[in-house]
Design a protein around this motif. Structure first.
Motif, PDB file in Angstrom:
ATOM      1  N   MET A   1      -8.013  -1.595   0.154  1.00 30.53           N
ATOM      2  CA  MET A   1      -7.020  -1.933  -0.865  1.00 30.53           C
ATOM      3  C   MET A   1      -7.271  -3.344  -1.376  1.00 30.53           C
ATOM      4  SD  MET A   1      -3.586  -2.640   1.422  1.00 30.53           S
ATOM      5  CE  MET A   1      -3.661  -1.009   2.170  1.00 30.53           C
ATOM      6  N   VAL A   2      -6.693  -3.659  -2.544  1.00 30.09           N
ATOM      7  CA  VAL A   2      -6.829  -4.987  -3.131  1.00 30.09           C
ATOM      8  C   VAL A   2      -5.451  -5.632  -3.204  1.00 30.09           C
ATOM      9  CG1 VAL A   2      -7.521  -6.312  -5.145  1.00 30.09           C
ATOM     10  CG2 VAL A   2      -8.855  -4.299  -4.465  1.00 30.09           C
ATOM     11  N   ALA A   3      -5.333  -6.837  -2.672  1.00 32.10           N
ATOM     12  CA  ALA A   3      -4.057  -7.556  -2.671  1.00 32.10           C
ATOM     13  C   ALA A   3      -4.279  -8.945  -3.244  1.00 32.10           C
ATOM     14  CB  ALA A   3      -3.508  -7.647  -1.249  1.00 32.10           C
ATOM     15  N   ALA A   4      -3.548  -9.266  -4.289  1.00 26.08           N
ATOM     16  CA  ALA A   4      -3.672 -10.572  -4.960  1.00 26.08           C
ATOM     17  C   ALA A   4      -5.123 -10.867  -5.324  1.00 26.08           C
ATOM     18  CB  ALA A   4      -3.101 -11.676  -4.072  1.00 26.08           C
ATOM     19  N   GLY A   5      -5.858  -9.830  -5.735  1.00 29.62           N
ATOM     20  CA  GLY A   5      -7.240  -9.991  -6.134  1.00 29.62           C
ATOM     21  C   GLY A   5      -8.234 -10.031  -4.991  1.00 29.62           C
ATOM     22  N   CYS A   6      -7.762  -9.843  -3.762  1.00 30.25           N
ATOM     23  CA  CYS A   6      -8.620  -9.915  -2.579  1.00 30.25           C
ATOM     24  C   CYS A   6      -8.752  -8.532  -1.942  1.00 30.25           C
ATOM     25  CB  CYS A   6      -8.024 -10.892  -1.568  1.00 30.25           C
ATOM     26  SG  CYS A   6      -8.954 -11.031  -0.027  1.00 30.25           S
ATOM     27  N   TYR A  67       1.347  -4.139   2.614  1.00 30.11           N
ATOM     28  CA  TYR A  67       1.395  -3.122   3.676  1.00 30.11           C
ATOM     29  C   TYR A  67       2.531  -3.460   4.620  1.00 30.11           C
ATOM     30  CZ  TYR A  67       0.594  -0.375   7.823  1.00 30.11           C
ATOM     31  OH  TYR A  67       0.790   0.484   8.879  1.00 30.11           O
ATOM     32  N   ALA A  68       3.225  -2.427   5.074  1.00 32.08           N
ATOM     33  CA  ALA A  68       4.231  -2.586   6.115  1.00 32.08           C
ATOM     34  C   ALA A  68       4.231  -1.328   6.963  1.00 32.08           C
ATOM     35  CB  ALA A  68       5.618  -2.823   5.512  1.00 32.08           C
ATOM     36  N   GLY A  69       4.345  -1.492   8.261  1.00 29.82           N
ATOM     37  CA  GLY A  69       4.386  -0.351   9.161  1.00 29.82           C
ATOM     38  C   GLY A  69       5.404  -0.585  10.254  1.00 29.82           C
ATOM     39  N   THR A  70       5.911   0.498  10.812  1.00 24.34           N
ATOM     40  CA  THR A  70       6.873   0.404  11.893  1.00 24.34           C
ATOM     41  C   THR A  70       6.465   1.323  13.038  1.00 24.34           C
ATOM     42  OG1 THR A  70       8.261   2.136  10.903  1.00 24.34           O
ATOM     43  CG2 THR A  70       8.820  -0.154  10.385  1.00 24.34           C
ATOM     44  N   CYS A  71       6.872   0.930  14.225  1.00 20.76           N
ATOM     45  CA  CYS A  71       6.640   1.726  15.424  1.00 20.76           C
ATOM     46  C   CYS A  71       7.998   1.981  16.055  1.00 20.76           C
ATOM     47  CB  CYS A  71       5.729   0.964  16.376  1.00 20.76           C
ATOM     48  SG  CYS A  71       5.410   1.800  17.942  1.00 20.76           S
ATOM     49  N   ARG A 194      -8.391  -8.769  14.636  1.00 18.41           N
ATOM     50  CA  ARG A 194      -9.836  -8.695  14.801  1.00 18.41           C
ATOM     51  C   ARG A 194     -10.453  -7.585  13.951  1.00 18.41           C
ATOM     52  NH1 ARG A 194     -11.781 -12.128  18.041  1.00 18.41           N
ATOM     53  NH2 ARG A 194     -13.788 -11.069  18.121  1.00 18.41           N
ATOM     54  N   SER A 195      -9.626  -6.721  13.385  1.00 19.33           N
ATOM     55  CA  SER A 195     -10.146  -5.660  12.517  1.00 19.33           C
ATOM     56  C   SER A 195     -10.195  -6.062  11.046  1.00 19.33           C
ATOM     57  CB  SER A 195      -9.293  -4.397  12.666  1.00 19.33           C
ATOM     58  OG  SER A 195      -8.060  -4.516  11.962  1.00 19.33           O
ATOM     59  N   LEU A 196      -9.589  -7.191  10.698  1.00 14.95           N
ATOM     60  CA  LEU A 196      -9.509  -7.598   9.292  1.00 14.95           C
ATOM     61  C   LEU A 196     -10.886  -7.906   8.703  1.00 14.95           C
ATOM     62  CD1 LEU A 196      -6.365  -9.912   9.348  1.00 14.95           C
ATOM     63  CD2 LEU A 196      -6.660  -7.917   7.857  1.00 14.95           C
ATOM     64  N   ARG A 197     -11.110  -7.396   7.493  1.00 10.36           N
ATOM     65  CA  ARG A 197     -12.307  -7.697   6.719  1.00 10.36           C
ATOM     66  C   ARG A 197     -11.878  -7.886   5.267  1.00 10.36           C
ATOM     67  NH1 ARG A 197     -13.539  -7.651  11.269  1.00 10.36           N
ATOM     68  NH2 ARG A 197     -15.447  -6.880  12.275  1.00 10.36           N
ATOM     69  N   PHE A 198     -12.665  -8.643   4.528  1.00  5.05           N
ATOM     70  CA  PHE A 198     -12.309  -8.930   3.144  1.00  5.05           C
ATOM     71  C   PHE A 198     -13.400  -8.487   2.171  1.00  5.05           C
ATOM     72  CE2 PHE A 198      -9.971 -12.123   5.708  1.00  5.05           C
ATOM     73  CZ  PHE A 198      -8.729 -11.555   5.540  1.00  5.05           C
ATOM     74  N   ARG A 207     -18.045  -0.547   3.827  1.00  6.20           N
ATOM     75  CA  ARG A 207     -16.983  -0.971   2.916  1.00  6.20           C
ATOM     76  C   ARG A 207     -16.122   0.184   2.453  1.00  6.20           C
ATOM     77  NH1 ARG A 207     -20.147  -5.468  -0.840  1.00  6.20           N
ATOM     78  NH2 ARG A 207     -21.086  -6.612   0.888  1.00  6.20           N
ATOM     79  N   GLY A 208     -16.517   1.411   2.788  1.00  4.91           N
ATOM     80  CA  GLY A 208     -15.756   2.556   2.311  1.00  4.91           C
ATOM     81  C   GLY A 208     -14.663   2.994   3.255  1.00  4.91           C
TER      82      GLY A 208
END
Length: 235
Positions: A1-6, A67-71, A194-198, A207-208
């Protein structure tokens, strides 16, 4: 996904389900009932979770979270819940480590011994990580059973990840009122970070698809554990 151009990639933690940001109250009630189907919750828990979901869905829509998630469920037979929010805002800083270090200094000065703040070296770059095992949160009267504004306590971990090449600050926040399960949620938050990538990160292999959490030989330190919480605010 793209957020604020990122471009942002991350692995959604197990047992977390995406919160429909901006959903109507009727839709929210249906969602909560579906997710709690077959689970035996103590009296009042389901209604409290419904109010929490309604408040979060509306507030996040206003704040522009991407993004928002709940458990929601049981851990060792006890009711447990947590929320996870990712957001992105414009940023002017050009040196990610300097920005992250500045946030740590500000957080330490503001909260003192009530928080643990440090710079983590993540696969995607440096991040300022702040953990507060006992944070007072005010609930608006329209979402409280008493009908008046009231305070509750949660444990919260928050990270600021500067992405200078996209002039963006990505933030991740995990909050839980279930302080007895703080250890569990600290592990969840660490794996998420640790899973974040840009997107154009050289370390992004595919990237897919969302990046899987890496398994480094020396992972970063975890936020404070439950043993370090100065007393259980829920008694």
């Amino acid at each position: 996904m793209v957020a604020a151009g990122c471009p942002v990639e991350f692995s959604v933690p197990p047992d977390f389900e995406e919160l429909e940001i901006g959903a109507t109250d009727d839709r929210i009630r249906d969602i909560v009932q579906e997710r709690l189907a077959g689970q035996h919750m103590p009296d009042g828990v389901a209604e409290a979770l419904l109010m929490s979901y309604e408040h979060a869905a509306h507030a996040l829509h206003t704040a522009g979270a991407f993004y928002a998630g709940t458990c929601l469920g049981l851990i060792d037979g006890d009711p447990s819940s947590a929320s996870l929010v990712l957001a992105a805002t414009p940023m002017d800083g050009r040196d990610s480590r300097t920005v992250a270090s500045g946030i740590v200094q500000i957080s330490t000065a503001r909260h003192g011994e009530k928080c643990a703040a440090q710079v983590w070296e993540l696969p995607c770059g440096p991040a300022a990580v702040v953990a507060q095992p006992q944070l007072a949160v005010f609930v608006p009267g329209e979402y409280a059973e008493s009908g008046t504004d009231e305070a509750t306590f949660v444990a919260q971990a928050q990270a600021w990840i500067p992405v200078p090449r996209h002039r963006t600050m990505v933030t991740a926040t995990l909050s839980t009122p279930s302080t007895d399960h703080w250890d569990h949620y600290c592990e969840v938050f660490t794996a998420l970070l640790r899973s974040l990538r840009f997107g154009d990160d050289e370390q992004t292999a595919d990237r897919g698809t969302p990046a899987a959490p890496p398994s480094p030989s020396s992972p970063p330190p975890s936020p404070p554990t439950g043993a370090e919480v100065p007393g259980n605010p829920f008694g």
